[in-house]
Design a protein around this motif. Structure first.
Motif, PDB file in Angstrom:
ATOM      1  N   ASP A  26       3.244 -80.863  50.681  1.00  0.00           N
ATOM      2  CA  ASP A  26       2.605 -81.838  51.558  1.00  0.00           C
ATOM      3  C   ASP A  26       2.262 -83.154  50.860  1.00  0.00           C
ATOM      4  OD1 ASP A  26       0.563 -80.911  49.959  1.00  0.00           O
ATOM      5  OD2 ASP A  26      -0.770 -80.327  51.594  1.00  0.00           O
ATOM      6  N   THR A  27       2.776 -83.334  49.643  1.00  0.00           N
ATOM      7  CA  THR A  27       2.529 -84.557  48.887  1.00  0.00           C
ATOM      8  C   THR A  27       3.565 -85.606  49.298  1.00  0.00           C
ATOM      9  OG1 THR A  27       1.799 -83.173  47.047  1.00  0.00           O
ATOM     10  CG2 THR A  27       2.221 -85.460  46.551  1.00  0.00           C
ATOM     11  N   PRO A  28       3.138 -86.838  49.567  1.00  0.00           N
ATOM     12  CA  PRO A  28       4.095 -87.898  49.923  1.00  0.00           C
ATOM     13  C   PRO A  28       5.147 -88.088  48.816  1.00  0.00           C
ATOM     14  CG  PRO A  28       1.832 -88.630  50.275  1.00  0.00           C
ATOM     15  CD  PRO A  28       1.759 -87.321  49.563  1.00  0.00           C
ATOM     16  N   LEU A  29       6.307 -88.554  49.221  1.00  0.00           N
ATOM     17  CA  LEU A  29       7.442 -88.685  48.301  1.00  0.00           C
ATOM     18  C   LEU A  29       7.101 -89.492  47.057  1.00  0.00           C
ATOM     19  CD1 LEU A  29      10.407 -88.220  47.631  1.00  0.00           C
ATOM     20  CD2 LEU A  29      10.937 -90.258  48.976  1.00  0.00           C
ATOM     21  N   GLU A  30       6.504 -90.651  47.223  1.00  0.00           N
ATOM     22  CA  GLU A  30       6.191 -91.514  46.071  1.00  0.00           C
ATOM     23  C   GLU A  30       5.273 -90.794  45.079  1.00  0.00           C
ATOM     24  OE1 GLU A  30       6.899 -94.721  43.806  1.00  0.00           O
ATOM     25  OE2 GLU A  30       7.752 -94.452  45.788  1.00  0.00           O
ATOM     26  N   GLU A  31       4.261 -90.122  45.585  1.00  0.00           N
ATOM     27  CA  GLU A  31       3.338 -89.389  44.719  1.00  0.00           C
ATOM     28  C   GLU A  31       4.044 -88.194  44.074  1.00  0.00           C
ATOM     29  OE1 GLU A  31      -1.007 -87.154  44.809  1.00  0.00           O
ATOM     30  OE2 GLU A  31      -0.345 -88.266  46.564  1.00  0.00           O
ATOM     31  N   SER A  32       4.928 -87.539  44.825  1.00  0.00           N
ATOM     32  CA  SER A  32       5.692 -86.411  44.279  1.00  0.00           C
ATOM     33  C   SER A  32       6.538 -86.853  43.094  1.00  0.00           C
ATOM     34  CB  SER A  32       6.591 -85.794  45.357  1.00  0.00           C
ATOM     35  OG  SER A  32       5.830 -85.172  46.356  1.00  0.00           O
ATOM     36  N   LEU A  33       7.150 -88.018  43.222  1.00  0.00           N
ATOM     37  CA  LEU A  33       7.971 -88.538  42.127  1.00  0.00           C
ATOM     38  C   LEU A  33       7.131 -88.824  40.886  1.00  0.00           C
ATOM     39  CD1 LEU A  33      10.376 -90.892  44.095  1.00  0.00           C
ATOM     40  CD2 LEU A  33      10.955 -88.745  42.950  1.00  0.00           C
ATOM     41  N   LYS A  34       5.945 -89.389  41.095  1.00  0.00           N
ATOM     42  CA  LYS A  34       5.048 -89.663  39.964  1.00  0.00           C
ATOM     43  C   LYS A  34       4.602 -88.360  39.310  1.00  0.00           C
ATOM     44  CE  LYS A  34       3.305 -94.102  41.582  1.00  0.00           C
ATOM     45  NZ  LYS A  34       2.156 -94.856  42.069  1.00  0.00           N
ATOM     46  N   LEU A  35       4.280 -87.367  40.123  1.00  0.00           N
ATOM     47  CA  LEU A  35       3.873 -86.062  39.587  1.00  0.00           C
ATOM     48  C   LEU A  35       5.023 -85.410  38.819  1.00  0.00           C
ATOM     49  CD1 LEU A  35       1.825 -84.645  42.596  1.00  0.00           C
ATOM     50  CD2 LEU A  35       0.927 -85.292  40.345  1.00  0.00           C
ATOM     51  N   PHE A  36       6.235 -85.516  39.376  1.00  0.00           N
ATOM     52  CA  PHE A  36       7.407 -84.945  38.710  1.00  0.00           C
ATOM     53  C   PHE A  36       7.633 -85.607  37.362  1.00  0.00           C
ATOM     54  CE2 PHE A  36      11.937 -84.669  37.806  1.00  0.00           C
ATOM     55  CZ  PHE A  36      12.135 -83.295  37.903  1.00  0.00           C
ATOM     56  N   GLU A  37       7.499 -86.933  37.320  1.00  0.00           N
ATOM     57  CA  GLU A  37       7.665 -87.674  36.057  1.00  0.00           C
ATOM     58  C   GLU A  37       6.611 -87.242  35.039  1.00  0.00           C
ATOM     59  OE1 GLU A  37       7.971 -92.284  34.438  1.00  0.00           O
ATOM     60  OE2 GLU A  37       7.374 -91.891  36.501  1.00  0.00           O
ATOM     61  N   GLU A  38       5.359 -87.133  35.486  1.00  0.00           N
ATOM     62  CA  GLU A  38       4.286 -86.684  34.584  1.00  0.00           C
ATOM     63  C   GLU A  38       4.565 -85.264  34.089  1.00  0.00           C
ATOM     64  OE1 GLU A  38      -0.542 -85.811  34.548  1.00  0.00           O
ATOM     65  OE2 GLU A  38       0.374 -86.646  36.357  1.00  0.00           O
ATOM     66  N   GLY A  39       5.012 -84.403  34.985  1.00  0.00           N
ATOM     67  CA  GLY A  39       5.317 -83.025  34.613  1.00  0.00           C
ATOM     68  C   GLY A  39       6.435 -82.938  33.588  1.00  0.00           C
ATOM     69  N   THR A  40       7.446 -83.777  33.750  1.00  0.00           N
ATOM     70  CA  THR A  40       8.562 -83.796  32.795  1.00  0.00           C
ATOM     71  C   THR A  40       8.077 -84.198  31.405  1.00  0.00           C
ATOM     72  OG1 THR A  40      10.106 -84.349  34.566  1.00  0.00           O
ATOM     73  CG2 THR A  40      10.830 -84.811  32.332  1.00  0.00           C
ATOM     74  N   LYS A  41       7.206 -85.199  31.351  1.00  0.00           N
ATOM     75  CA  LYS A  41       6.648 -85.633  30.058  1.00  0.00           C
ATOM     76  C   LYS A  41       5.810 -84.521  29.434  1.00  0.00           C
ATOM     77  CE  LYS A  41       6.557 -90.557  31.169  1.00  0.00           C
ATOM     78  NZ  LYS A  41       5.711 -91.714  31.475  1.00  0.00           N
ATOM     79  N   LEU A  42       5.025 -83.841  30.255  1.00  0.00           N
ATOM     80  CA  LEU A  42       4.191 -82.748  29.741  1.00  0.00           C
ATOM     81  C   LEU A  42       5.049 -81.593  29.219  1.00  0.00           C
ATOM     82  CD1 LEU A  42       1.389 -82.730  32.461  1.00  0.00           C
ATOM     83  CD2 LEU A  42       1.131 -83.367  30.053  1.00  0.00           C
ATOM     84  N   MET A  43       6.151 -81.296  29.917  1.00  0.00           N
ATOM     85  CA  MET A  43       7.051 -80.229  29.451  1.00  0.00           C
ATOM     86  C   MET A  43       7.631 -80.566  28.086  1.00  0.00           C
ATOM     87  SD  MET A  43       9.055 -78.906  32.900  1.00  0.00           S
ATOM     88  CE  MET A  43      10.581 -79.240  32.109  1.00  0.00           C
ATOM     89  N   LYS A  44       8.036 -81.814  27.902  1.00  0.00           N
ATOM     90  CA  LYS A  44       8.593 -82.233  26.611  1.00  0.00           C
ATOM     91  C   LYS A  44       7.530 -82.134  25.517  1.00  0.00           C
ATOM     92  CE  LYS A  44      12.114 -85.331  28.425  1.00  0.00           C
ATOM     93  NZ  LYS A  44      12.568 -86.729  28.557  1.00  0.00           N
ATOM     94  N   GLN A  45       6.302 -82.558  25.849  1.00  0.00           N
ATOM     95  CA  GLN A  45       5.215 -82.485  24.868  1.00  0.00           C
ATOM     96  C   GLN A  45       4.949 -81.026  24.487  1.00  0.00           C
ATOM     97  OE1 GLN A  45       1.413 -84.097  26.115  1.00  0.00           O
ATOM     98  NE2 GLN A  45       0.394 -83.255  24.333  1.00  0.00           N
ATOM     99  N   CYS A  46       4.856 -80.141  25.475  1.00  0.00           N
ATOM    100  CA  CYS A  46       4.587 -78.722  25.203  1.00  0.00           C
ATOM    101  C   CYS A  46       5.708 -78.103  24.377  1.00  0.00           C
ATOM    102  CB  CYS A  46       4.408 -77.944  26.509  1.00  0.00           C
ATOM    103  SG  CYS A  46       2.854 -78.298  27.352  1.00  0.00           S
ATOM    104  N   SER A  47       6.939 -78.439  24.714  1.00  0.00           N
ATOM    105  CA  SER A  47       8.081 -77.918  23.968  1.00  0.00           C
ATOM    106  C   SER A  47       8.020 -78.357  22.507  1.00  0.00           C
ATOM    107  CB  SER A  47       9.381 -78.392  24.608  1.00  0.00           C
ATOM    108  OG  SER A  47      10.488 -77.928  23.903  1.00  0.00           O
ATOM    109  N   GLY A  48       7.692 -79.630  22.279  1.00  0.00           N
ATOM    110  CA  GLY A  48       7.565 -80.141  20.912  1.00  0.00           C
ATOM    111  C   GLY A  48       6.450 -79.448  20.143  1.00  0.00           C
ATOM    112  N   LEU A  49       5.325 -79.231  20.812  1.00  0.00           N
ATOM    113  CA  LEU A  49       4.203 -78.552  20.153  1.00  0.00           C
ATOM    114  C   LEU A  49       4.560 -77.106  19.802  1.00  0.00           C
ATOM    115  CD1 LEU A  49       1.254 -79.926  22.309  1.00  0.00           C
ATOM    116  CD2 LEU A  49       1.715 -80.440  19.903  1.00  0.00           C
ATOM    117  N   LEU A  50       5.273 -76.437  20.699  1.00  0.00           N
ATOM    118  CA  LEU A  50       5.700 -75.061  20.413  1.00  0.00           C
ATOM    119  C   LEU A  50       6.693 -75.015  19.255  1.00  0.00           C
ATOM    120  CD1 LEU A  50       6.092 -73.557  23.987  1.00  0.00           C
ATOM    121  CD2 LEU A  50       4.383 -72.946  22.263  1.00  0.00           C
ATOM    122  N   ASP A  51       7.607 -75.984  19.206  1.00  0.00           N
ATOM    123  CA  ASP A  51       8.569 -76.042  18.101  1.00  0.00           C
ATOM    124  C   ASP A  51       7.851 -76.230  16.764  1.00  0.00           C
ATOM    125  OD1 ASP A  51      10.717 -75.707  19.802  1.00  0.00           O
ATOM    126  OD2 ASP A  51      11.236 -77.842  19.863  1.00  0.00           O
TER     127      ASP A  51
END
Length: 78
Positions: A26-51
């Protein structure tokens, strides 16, 4: 001003929040895109920390003679 890096736990918690919001659908498209972008950055950060953590554990693992020995991580199913 640069954003402070989150700890692994903080990043995972925020990532969980993002996934929950996006899964609701139920999140508007523009906000969904921003959330997706933030999530992608967080995934990369978590992956780096785990490595980094994995490399540190491998460096700290020593064999019987005191020489470092690389030991693979075991998962619950192994």
């Amino acid at each position: 001003m640069a954003e402070k890096k989150k700890t692994f736990e903080e990043a995972m918690s925020r990532l969980d929040e993002i996934v929950t919001r996006l899964e609701k659908g139920d999140t508007p498209l523009e906000e969904s895109l921003k959330l997706f972008e933030e999530g992608t950055k967080l995934m990369k950060q978590c992956s780096g920390l785990l490595d980094k953590a994995e490399q540190k554990v491998q460096q700290l693992t020593a064999g019987a003679d005191g020489a470092p020995v690389e030991v693979p991580f075991m998962t619950e199913g192994e």
